[in-house]
Design a protein around this motif. Structure first.
Motif, PDB file in Angstrom:
ATOM      1  N   ASP A  56      91.720   0.904 -21.998  1.00  0.00           N
ATOM      2  CA  ASP A  56      92.599   0.163 -22.732  1.00  0.00           C
ATOM      3  C   ASP A  56      92.296  -0.962 -22.757  1.00  0.00           C
ATOM      4  N   SER A  57      91.829  -1.926 -23.537  1.00  0.00           N
ATOM      5  CA  SER A  57      91.314  -3.206 -23.588  1.00  0.00           C
ATOM      6  C   SER A  57      92.354  -4.278 -23.706  1.00  0.00           C
ATOM      7  N   VAL A  58      93.725  -3.711 -24.028  1.00  0.00           N
ATOM      8  CA  VAL A  58      94.576  -4.696 -24.343  1.00  0.00           C
ATOM      9  C   VAL A  58      95.333  -5.025 -22.782  1.00  0.00           C
ATOM     10  N   ALA A  59      95.621  -3.721 -22.362  1.00  0.00           N
ATOM     11  CA  ALA A  59      96.307  -3.801 -21.029  1.00  0.00           C
ATOM     12  C   ALA A  59      95.308  -3.988 -19.714  1.00  0.00           C
ATOM     13  N   LYS A  60      93.868  -3.965 -20.267  1.00  0.00           N
ATOM     14  CA  LYS A  60      92.724  -3.860 -19.082  1.00  0.00           C
ATOM     15  C   LYS A  60      92.923  -2.900 -17.923  1.00  0.00           C
ATOM     16  N   SER A  61      92.987  -1.829 -18.436  1.00  0.00           N
ATOM     17  CA  SER A  61      93.545  -0.773 -17.500  1.00  0.00           C
ATOM     18  C   SER A  61      92.674   0.684 -17.953  1.00  0.00           C
ATOM     19  N   SER A  86      94.062   5.622 -11.715  1.00  0.00           N
ATOM     20  CA  SER A  86      94.754   4.770 -12.681  1.00  0.00           C
ATOM     21  C   SER A  86      94.543   3.380 -11.916  1.00  0.00           C
ATOM     22  N   LEU A  87      93.632   2.671 -12.903  1.00  0.00           N
ATOM     23  CA  LEU A  87      93.323   1.302 -12.351  1.00  0.00           C
ATOM     24  C   LEU A  87      93.638   0.128 -13.075  1.00  0.00           C
ATOM     25  N   SER A  88      93.809  -0.795 -12.774  1.00  0.00           N
ATOM     26  CA  SER A  88      93.850  -2.029 -13.777  1.00  0.00           C
ATOM     27  C   SER A  88      93.152  -3.230 -13.247  1.00  0.00           C
ATOM     28  N   PHE A  89      92.797  -4.134 -13.944  1.00  0.00           N
ATOM     29  CA  PHE A  89      91.818  -5.216 -13.820  1.00  0.00           C
ATOM     30  C   PHE A  89      92.605  -6.534 -13.326  1.00  0.00           C
ATOM     31  N   HIS A  90      92.212  -7.089 -12.192  1.00  0.00           N
ATOM     32  CA  HIS A  90      92.927  -8.393 -11.927  1.00  0.00           C
ATOM     33  C   HIS A  90      92.041  -9.511 -11.550  1.00  0.00           C
ATOM     34  N   THR A  91      92.209 -10.759 -11.830  1.00  0.00           N
ATOM     35  CA  THR A  91      91.283 -11.735 -11.286  1.00  0.00           C
ATOM     36  C   THR A  91      92.179 -13.130 -11.060  1.00  0.00           C
ATOM     37  N   ASP A  92      91.507 -13.990  -9.995  1.00  0.00           N
ATOM     38  CA  ASP A  92      92.107 -15.249  -9.748  1.00  0.00           C
ATOM     39  C   ASP A  92      91.238 -16.372 -10.202  1.00  0.00           C
ATOM     40  N   GLY A  93      90.223 -15.836 -10.953  1.00  0.00           N
ATOM     41  CA  GLY A  93      89.139 -16.822 -11.809  1.00  0.00           C
ATOM     42  C   GLY A  93      88.045 -16.935 -10.778  1.00  0.00           C
ATOM     43  N   ARG A  94      88.215 -16.403  -9.689  1.00  0.00           N
ATOM     44  CA  ARG A  94      87.094 -16.330  -8.893  1.00  0.00           C
ATOM     45  C   ARG A  94      86.302 -14.982  -8.503  1.00  0.00           C
ATOM     46  N   GLY A 100      94.455   0.216  -7.893  1.00  0.00           N
ATOM     47  CA  GLY A 100      95.343   1.189  -8.512  1.00  0.00           C
ATOM     48  C   GLY A 100      95.501   2.273  -7.385  1.00  0.00           C
ATOM     49  N   THR A 101      95.871   3.510  -7.890  1.00  0.00           N
ATOM     50  CA  THR A 101      96.113   4.866  -7.032  1.00  0.00           C
ATOM     51  C   THR A 101      95.230   5.766  -7.583  1.00  0.00           C
ATOM     52  N   TRP A 102      95.431   6.783  -6.849  1.00  0.00           N
ATOM     53  CA  TRP A 102      94.415   8.124  -7.195  1.00  0.00           C
ATOM     54  C   TRP A 102      95.197   9.272  -6.646  1.00  0.00           C
ATOM     55  N   GLY A 116      96.386   8.417  -2.341  1.00  0.00           N
ATOM     56  CA  GLY A 116      96.340   7.190  -1.893  1.00  0.00           C
ATOM     57  C   GLY A 116      96.007   6.058  -2.930  1.00  0.00           C
ATOM     58  N   THR A 117      95.734   4.851  -2.238  1.00  0.00           N
ATOM     59  CA  THR A 117      95.536   3.806  -3.096  1.00  0.00           C
ATOM     60  C   THR A 117      94.043   3.315  -2.949  1.00  0.00           C
ATOM     61  N   ILE A 118      93.591   2.313  -3.816  1.00  0.00           N
ATOM     62  CA  ILE A 118      92.339   1.614  -4.062  1.00  0.00           C
ATOM     63  C   ILE A 118      92.167   0.331  -4.435  1.00  0.00           C
ATOM     64  N   VAL A 119      91.396  -0.620  -3.995  1.00  0.00           N
ATOM     65  CA  VAL A 119      90.998  -1.758  -4.195  1.00  0.00           C
ATOM     66  C   VAL A 119      89.521  -2.030  -4.397  1.00  0.00           C
ATOM     67  N   MET A 120      89.034  -2.560  -5.188  1.00  0.00           N
ATOM     68  CA  MET A 120      87.561  -2.448  -5.505  1.00  0.00           C
ATOM     69  C   MET A 120      87.321  -4.147  -5.993  1.00  0.00           C
ATOM     70  N   THR A 121      86.094  -4.792  -5.667  1.00  0.00           N
ATOM     71  CA  THR A 121      85.619  -5.884  -6.200  1.00  0.00           C
ATOM     72  C   THR A 121      84.625  -5.471  -6.941  1.00  0.00           C
ATOM     73  N   ARG A 122      84.068  -6.301  -7.774  1.00  0.00           N
ATOM     74  CA  ARG A 122      82.741  -6.196  -8.489  1.00  0.00           C
ATOM     75  C   ARG A 122      81.574  -6.734  -7.711  1.00  0.00           C
ATOM     76  N   ILE A 123      80.534  -5.908  -7.606  1.00  0.00           N
ATOM     77  CA  ILE A 123      79.332  -6.189  -6.816  1.00  0.00           C
ATOM     78  C   ILE A 123      78.134  -6.424  -7.849  1.00  0.00           C
ATOM     79  N   GLN A 124      76.986  -6.838  -7.378  1.00  0.00           N
ATOM     80  CA  GLN A 124      75.691  -6.633  -8.120  1.00  0.00           C
ATOM     81  C   GLN A 124      74.711  -5.573  -7.816  1.00  0.00           C
ATOM     82  N   LYS A 125      74.767  -5.236  -6.490  1.00  0.00           N
ATOM     83  CA  LYS A 125      73.623  -4.215  -6.148  1.00  0.00           C
ATOM     84  C   LYS A 125      74.540  -3.102  -5.562  1.00  0.00           C
TER      85      LYS A 125
END
Length: 252
Positions: A56-61, A86-94, A100-102, A116-125
């Motif tokens: 969902d590009s509007v909700a970024k989920s 079920s995931l949603s996108f968040h950013t503080d600008g950095r 979300g949850t699973w 349970g729950t899940i938190v992920m950050t973007r990585i390059q490799k």
């Protein structure tokens, strides 16, 4: 959202391990999501699964459903779990995060997995050696241009070059798919390259998936990198792909 995301997948009591590392390799085309997930304590003790989902590009989920286990190497008393996220996108600008949850069921479909729950950050490799698409090995990746940039984010827009004739392309960034079999039109296919200071060169490869009605497969790529703009003409056929290399230089 395309790219590699890594974090912790936390289970309620009852799982094989209290905390798992998780890596999602996400590819989005329109609203459809495809990709692979890795659940692991280390790179020799893991489960790899294939997934699909809806974005969902509007909700970024997004909702992601693992479809099947591709391979696994885990203790004999553990059973792989097929999960739904079920995931949603968040950013503080950095930092960029998916949170979300699973929920899930064991691979034998006999019992529920502790949710349970899940938190992920973007990585390059990836922590795992990626599977390189055969089309990147079987064809010549022909260098079109090297571009020096001094910004952390590069925007790429792909258009049909000239007459719209049914050309379809895929795009890979550092051998990872970010655009899959999209039709070139007068409206842009947009993707981004994120510069990681640990990796100063990034390669973008355009693959022509067909030749259209007017061979070869040709595309106009507009590059926006900070205050710089480039216009490149890319050509691909059944023997060659078009390669553009971005090289980061620290701003003066």
């Amino acid at each position: 959202m395309n790219g590699i995301w890594k974090g912790k997948l936390v289970m309620e009591p009852g799982g094989c391990f209290p905390v798992y590392n998780i890596e999602l390799q996400i590819q989005i085309g329109g609203i459809k999501i495809t990709g692979a997930s890795y659940h692991y304590s280390d790179t020799t003790n893991f489960v790899k699964e294939e997934f699909e989902g809806v974005y969902d590009s509007v909700a970024k989920s997004m909702i992601i459903d693992e479809l099947k286990v591709a391979t696994f190497h885990i203790p004999a008393d553990c059973i792989p779990c097929i999960k739904k996220y079920s995931l949603s996108f968040h950013t503080d600008g950095r930092e960029e995060q998916l949170r979300g949850t699973w929920t899930g069921k064991t691979m034998d479909n006999k019992s529920n997995c502790p949710p349970g729950t899940i938190v992920m950050t973007r990585i390059q490799k990836s922590a795992f050696k990626p599977d390189i698409a055969p089309v990147l090995i079987q064809r010549k990746n022909e260098l079109v241009k090297e571009i020096y940039v001094d910004t952390g984010s590069i925007k790429l827009d792909f258009y049909d070059n000239g007459q719209i004739d049914g050309d379809t392309i895929s795009v890979y960034v550092n051998n990872m798919p970010v655009v899959s079999r999209r039709l070139l039109t007068a409206k842009p296919i947009t993707t981004y390259v994120k510069i990681d200071l640990r990796r100063l060169q990034h390669e973008v490869i355009m693959v022509g998936e067909n030749l259209g009605s007017i061979p070869p497969n040709t595309a106009l790529m507009i590059v926006n990198a900070g205050d710089k703009r480039y216009q490149l003409y890319l050509t691909s056929d059944d023997k060659r792909n078009a390669l553009v290399r971005f090289i980061y230089e620290k701003p003066k």
